[in-house]
Design an enzyme around this catalytic site. Structure first.
Site, PDB file in Angstrom:
ATOM      1  CG  ASP A   1      12.301 -34.846  20.895  1.00 11.91           C
ATOM      2  OD1 ASP A   1      11.882 -35.706  20.099  1.00 11.91           O
ATOM      3  OD2 ASP A   1      13.441 -34.893  21.396  1.00 11.91           O
TER       4      ASP A   1
ATOM      5  CB  SER B   1      10.725 -34.788  16.810  1.00 14.56           C
ATOM      6  OG  SER B   1      11.707 -33.811  17.076  1.00 14.56           O
TER       7      SER B   1
ATOM      8  CG  ASP C   1      18.710 -37.443  18.362  1.00 11.60           C
ATOM      9  OD1 ASP C   1      17.840 -36.902  17.659  1.00 11.60           O
ATOM     10  OD2 ASP C   1      18.632 -37.537  19.603  1.00 11.60           O
TER      11      ASP C   1
END
Ligand SMILES: *[C@@H]1O[C@H](CO)[C@@H](O)[C@H](O)[C@H]1NC(C)=O
Ligand SMILES: *[C@@H]1O[C@H](CO)[C@@H](O)[C@H](O)[C@H]1NC(C)=O
Length: 257
Positions: free
Chosen positions: A155, A187, A216
């Site tokens: 992430d 990400s 998301d």
């Protein structure tokens, strides 16, 4: 002039991510959509982020036909860690929620014929505030390999998009250096899109097997439709960068019974 062209071609070949993984779009289960950062195992033992949750999901994926249908990755998302690294600098799983550690969980998941994915963050902290990989990328890649991890979602909270174009490829380098093939999920482009610019999908595809480029998913039609619209718009022609070994990732749902 001919030499220059030759060099460019060679570099392009050397740069392409070639870890043998994700030759078709990888399929699996990821905890975030349903279970988020629920760490309250005291009051909500069946829905908290714990080894029990992932073991149950592995059982379901094997017994209910998902594995046979091609869903092979059981993916841990954020909030699996203890708040501090160990004295050796290594990441540690929360000792209460993962009493047997991640290696045990990987062995269990492998015994079902499935693969185990894990989550980290490129910045100083994960989005949930747990230790990030900044300054620890090589050690974290090696730790994941030692545990038998098969996939890493990296992430991008607590970092900047300027750092990502060098940093995400560096993690790919360290993953490769471990010698253990690990699917690499980045990400990176999602943060570039959120900043209002078009990601450099070519370099992303050179380092990542799959990449998130939008928000998301959550339990709502609005969320689902937003993702469909984003993929329909195909801003930056990201569909053209998909192919064996490198795919756009619209995110995963994690329904439970
Ligand atoms: C590392 O990269 C090389 C060159 O692209 C590739 O042949 C090899 O399979 C990779 N190894 C792993 C473990 O990803
Ligand atoms: C496409 O990207 C450009 C540049 O980042 C942005 O200005 C525009 O709003 C985007 N369009 C859509 C439909 O997302």
């Amino acid at each position: 002039m001919n030499n220059l062209i030759f060099c460019v071609v060679v570099l392009a070949v050397v740069n392409a991510l070639d870890n043998g993984l994700g030759r078709t779009p990888p399929m699996g289960w990821l905890s975030w959509e349903r279970f988020r950062c629920n760490t309250d195992c005291l009051n909500d033992p069946d829905n908290c982020i714990s080894e029990k949750l992932y073991m149950q999901m592995a059982d379901h994926m094997e017994q209910d036909g998902y594995l046979a249908a091609g869903y092979e990755y059981v993916n841990i998302d954020d909030c699996w860690m203890a708040m501090e690294r160990g004295s050796d600098g290594r990441l540690v799983a929360d000792p209460k929620r993962f009493p047997h550690g991640i290696k045990f969980l990987a062995d269990y998941v492998h015994s079902k014929g499935l693969k185990l994915g894990i989550y980290e963050d490129f910045g100083t902290h994960t989005c949930g505030g747990y230790p990030g990989s900044k300054f620890y990328m090589e050690l974290d890649a090696q730790t994941f390999a030692d545990w038998g991890i098969d996939s890493l979602k990296l992430d991008g909270c607590y970092s900047g998009i300027e750092d990502m174009k060098d940093g995400y490829p560096i993690m790919e380098f360290y993953l490769n250096k471990t010698g253990r093939p690990m699917l690499y999920s980045c990400s990176w482009p999602a943060y570039v899109v959120f900043s209002g610019t078009i990601p450099n999908y070519k370099s992303i595809a050179n380092s990542c097997n799959i990449w998130r480029n939008y928000a998301d998913i959550d339990d709502s039609w609005d969320s689902f439709k937003g993702i469909i619209d984003f993929y329909g718009n195909d801003n930056g022609s990201f569909s053209s960068f998909a192919g064996p070994g490198h795919f756009n990732d619209p995110d995963m749902v994690s329904l439970k019974e």
